[in-house]
Design an enzyme around this catalytic site. Structure first.
Site, PDB file in Angstrom:
ATOM      1  CG  ASN D 211      -1.675   0.843   1.445  1.00 11.64           C
ATOM      2  OD1 ASN D 211      -2.709   0.902   0.448  1.00 11.64           O
ATOM      3  ND2 ASN D 211      -1.849   1.443   2.495  1.00 11.64           N
ATOM      4  N   GLY D 280       3.807   3.444   7.344  1.00 12.58           N
ATOM      5  CA  GLY D 280       3.834   2.243   8.473  1.00 12.58           C
ATOM      6  C   GLY D 280       4.581   1.702   7.369  1.00 12.58           C
TER       7      GLY D 280
END
Lengths: 362, 362, 362, 362
Positions: D211, D280
């Site tokens: 992502n 992240g």
């Protein structure tokens, strides 16, 4: 200084806009000095010396000792970068960043303490001031009789005392003298990038001591050149290390500089390294912004500027690009050396013409 | 060696069962050696020397170099303990653990490399072997002209070459010679505990170089003795550090040894320290179990034993108890010294009789 | 709120000067709310509930979401404190700090996300804003049927929606409802200290969820009271955990708050804990100073104040003192509970009169 | 399962030898399950759902709960991977690894606790056993109404209960359903490598939830394809994250698995990511070797095997290669989706034919 052709001079392409010297010295105030030790074997004394010391002085050190804010990342800790406890906790360090060979760390640290005491006599005499130097290393036992422990105090002082701004020598100089990268001759390299954030201009500069990688892993501009350049291979598996020093004048705090340092891994990965087990891949980042006096003499509450995190990608990109280019600058400026262990083995500098030919698909 | 009265000899009470010497040398194979440097001022050379070097050799080093499994914790990183990148990543280190003064780290590292090369000539000649020594430090600039950089190569070799098992000297010896703890004379101290787990006996031993704490913080056996002993205070705020080395023969892996090292903070807290900002409070733990050859010569797959985590509390307790006792052993064995900065200031050893009196509620 | 007698009310002595409530709410803007879940066994549903949720909201959350600068320390990581990756890297977090039981972490996190979305609708609707809550936990499976997963969304919202400043309930409340400390009934506790630095006044407040320690280890004011209070012991070895939250209004940056958080270990050590293996001892510190908008809406370059490191000892001392007192406040406010596993076992609150008697040497 | 064409099926080239499924399930015992949530907008309820849950179960979980040894690296901590305190300290975790969207972490954790309690009733009933699940996440708020918190308990159980070995679905499945990578549709991807060390065969498998990355950064096989594929760009700067899970059956200890996890950064760098600030990027590595019972039921001293560090380069290389391929597998299997924020924006899957054309220099 007559500068040799560099990676972009021979036709390699890189992203981003470098500073005027395409060097860590583009960050205002940063100076670099070297001591290069090259000696033929001396019977009963050593088998040949090929090593040295590099000094990076973060900013004008006249007057008082100003710490720089800093962060560090130990991507593969099979190496040494002294001063890391301090940097991790305090978020800053005092004095220069030194890089040398693995067995020269102690003497370099010893001599740097002496240099600091001498240079900041007044403070060391008056305050309870201590100096725990920041010293990185890579292993040069293939090209250098590392067990002779050749680095002496005067070498370290030479590196410190000759530090200047402007163009920076690369290849077989300073701590990088005896390095091997991707089984070609490695060494010292540098590069920089200009960054504009919300109308303000910043510089990020990188210096590497490149002693890492196997030929099989070697890639340039996305091309697996290591699979095409099979001559003069040196060893079966990774044996070296890479030290990366990232400097910037942007107002970054320690927790941001830790993250910036961490991008070293992506930077070294761009030439194919996987961060081999025997490699001490340790990355330091510092910011010359937010200068203040040493803690004993600084105000009770200091005013700082800090860049909004949302702009960090530009710095991460600049760091990755600069590391990639600095590694290649080190290799392209390097010159052939004959090994001491195994004795007589030739470690060749990469052939720039051949490299470019392969990268260009010939 | 004639041993001075120790903390429990003067009547202080501690929990747990010590080994025969109540020393780190109770861990089989661990040896300790010192070089103690004491000199009156020499005009134009130095203002008085009061410093030294401590060597802890984890296990029989004859034959091959055997690493020990290790973990490290930097509770307050305002100090130095070189070798930490290695320990964090590899989970082991080679060679001795050295402790000296802040400005002696470089020379101690340099000399230790020489000692290792000399001692393991064959390996250093044949393999591409490097040595990145483990060297801790604390600051002795109050009692020692630290800027004279008095530690020389022969001092380090003396500490290494005189290392032995058995009873261990404490107080003003080795790296601990010029230390100050809780504004009393500090120094080198040691203690140990026996541990029985599921029918098997283990030993945990601790050595500290105690240079930390303010008088206001000082507590013994839960009594705030620092508030009662107000004479001969030295400085307004914490200025020193404490190095803690924890050894055990229990089969603990690096991730367990990291946790064991971390208990150093609770250990030093037992005498009232809060881990002052100026204090480099760094803790090392190693296990002599699971010995194997150095990686270049070890088997492809090694068989190890590892103690079940559920038994670690016994080791945590032993470490805390031993640190508490070792700090007091260091202080009680220590002897008065006159400072060089501020010159003439007397730093007194604690008065054991008075201490016991206060602890006993007199 | 009628406040029960607290540790200093029953005659225990502590160092340092508390704020007006001797609570974390003395730090301006910090509010605390609870949901306490107590139910008798319901055949086929659960064996008895004794648990809850605690919410600590760092500062006035009306208007925009303001992060607080933060640091975290995992002294013994056998537990959970979500949000730690963020705090370690970014140096700040958004929203509340939640504490609950081990099996309530997920629902507490889920519900907190809902609360944040609801409360800051505009921002969550307009920006690509995400919420990764900060949720700590300790294990209450002795007194609570933890496998019933009793914490529901409405409990979490209750804790958040009832958060207020002023005096703070202690003992069997919120996340601390089913806790056991040193084999007495434990729970939620708080304390605070006033600090003056260079003419400026700051506050440091602590909240603990105390579920740690064995009776053998228990000490109060330096007295080994656990060796004297042998009745109603609960288990053979440490089984619980302690969460420590430290708040301050002093301008501390993340790298300083990491160090402040780390003092939690010395704080919990003051009552005798060694940081048992089964204990998740995780410490969070945050600063409400240097408030700024969330990064998406904050300026490109922010101006901050940062306290000089040389003053940190005052904060370390305040944190250690507050943790020590908060643990005892939790225990003294706590009330007897009967266990669900082993069923029927009585876990007694400590007898304050007897405790003081022993501490005073009776 | 009918498997779609994968990266190497369309003609992309990779180094190393994959296992039979070129999937994380090539590591014996590892199973994978999904819950995929796709719903059109429901007025007043949500704006459209495109999300899910992925379960990776490290090894046969029938009978007793066997932990796996593990390490973790938070390369860019702007995300969440719960369970990290445990993994960092204990070096192992119990139960599955879950991956979902940012606002689904809490419910996934809650449901996983329930599943564990249900599955290992006897142990949870008899021992004081707790479960702190390992849950990673990435943000899918562009394609999914993330603020609707769509993940419910039954979704999580579905992912867990359907976990199997063999071929693994990729693209818009499980936690990866609503992902975007390099501004193309991203998702779930996997790959594996066979490794031979000193005559012994091992497998390393990787699963990613991709992502991350901007189009400008996107590179495939060293070619800057992102500069050539300029259609359907999505956003100006990095907004997502990548979770990497690395499994192996080689006998690696936690300190080695930490290092293995860290190679995730070089792996993701191979497709051009710099590890953007909003991402992240957290990497988990586990080893199914050295299986033993959970600590409460394991022997006092366990016998383990550990691979010599000198062989780790093969695993680092395999991890980097597998991450690179898994990211491309995720993208190539993915299918177009229409965004909910900004509503109506089409996020296209990459066109494999066009990609290969560019990589091949057309």
């Amino acid at each position: 200084m007559t500068q040799k052709p560099r990676a972009r001079d021979i036709g390699l392409k890189f992203s981003g806009m470098p500073g005027p010297y395409n060097a860590i010295t583009d960050v205002p105030g940063v100076t670099v000095g070297y001591s290069t030790i090259l000696e033929n074997p001396v019977e009963g004394v050593h088998k040949g010396l090929c090593t040295g010391v590099t000094a990076i002085i973060p900013r004008g050190m006249s007057g008082s000792i100003q710490p720089v804010w800093a962060g560090i990342d130990s991507f593969n800790g099979n190496g040494e970068f002294t001063g890391s406890h301090l940097i991790n906790d305090l978020g800053w360090f005092l004095g220069p960043v030194m890089i040398t060979n693995s067995h020269g760390v102690g003497m370099t640290s010893h001599a740097t303490v002496g240099w600091m005491i001498d240079r900041f006599k007044e403070i060391f005499n008056e305050d309870h001031m201590w100096c725990l130097p920041v010293v990185g290393e890579t292993y040069d036992g293939v090209l250098n009789d590392i067990n002779a422990r050749a680095v002496q105090e005067h070498h370290v002082l030479e590196a410190l005392d000759t530090a200047t701004g402007g163009p920076v020598a690369e290849g077989n100089v300073g701590g990088g003298t005896g390095m091997i990268a991707y089984e070609f001759k490695g060494g010292t390299g540098t590069a920089s990038r200009k960054i504009t954030v919300a109308g303000a201009g910043y510089t990020l500069g990188v210096m590497v001591q490149a002693n890492h990688g196997t030929r099989n892993w070697f890639e340039v501009s996305g091309v697996a050149v290591g699979h095409r350049m099979r001559e003069d291979m040196v060893f079966g598996h990774e044996q070296g290390s890479i030290i990366v020093v990232i400097a910037t004048d942007a107002p970054l705090m320690p927790h941001q500089l830790n993250r910036l340092a961490r991008r070293g891994s992506i930077g070294i990965g761009r030439n194919g390294s996987k961060g081999g087990h025997n490699s001490g891949d340790i990355f330091l980042a510092f910011s010359t912004a937010n200068g203040h006096d040493n803690p004993w003499r600084a105000p009770d509450v200091m005013n700082l500027e800090i860049l909004n995190d949302v702009h960090l990608d530009l710095f991460y990109e600049a760091a990755v690009q600069s590391v990639e280019e600095a590694v290649l600058n080190a290799m392209i400026a390097a010159e052939d050396r004959v090994a001491v262990k195994p004795a007589g083995k030739l470690v060749r500098a990469i052939d720039p013409a051949r490299l470019v030919e392969i990268v260009n698909g010939a």
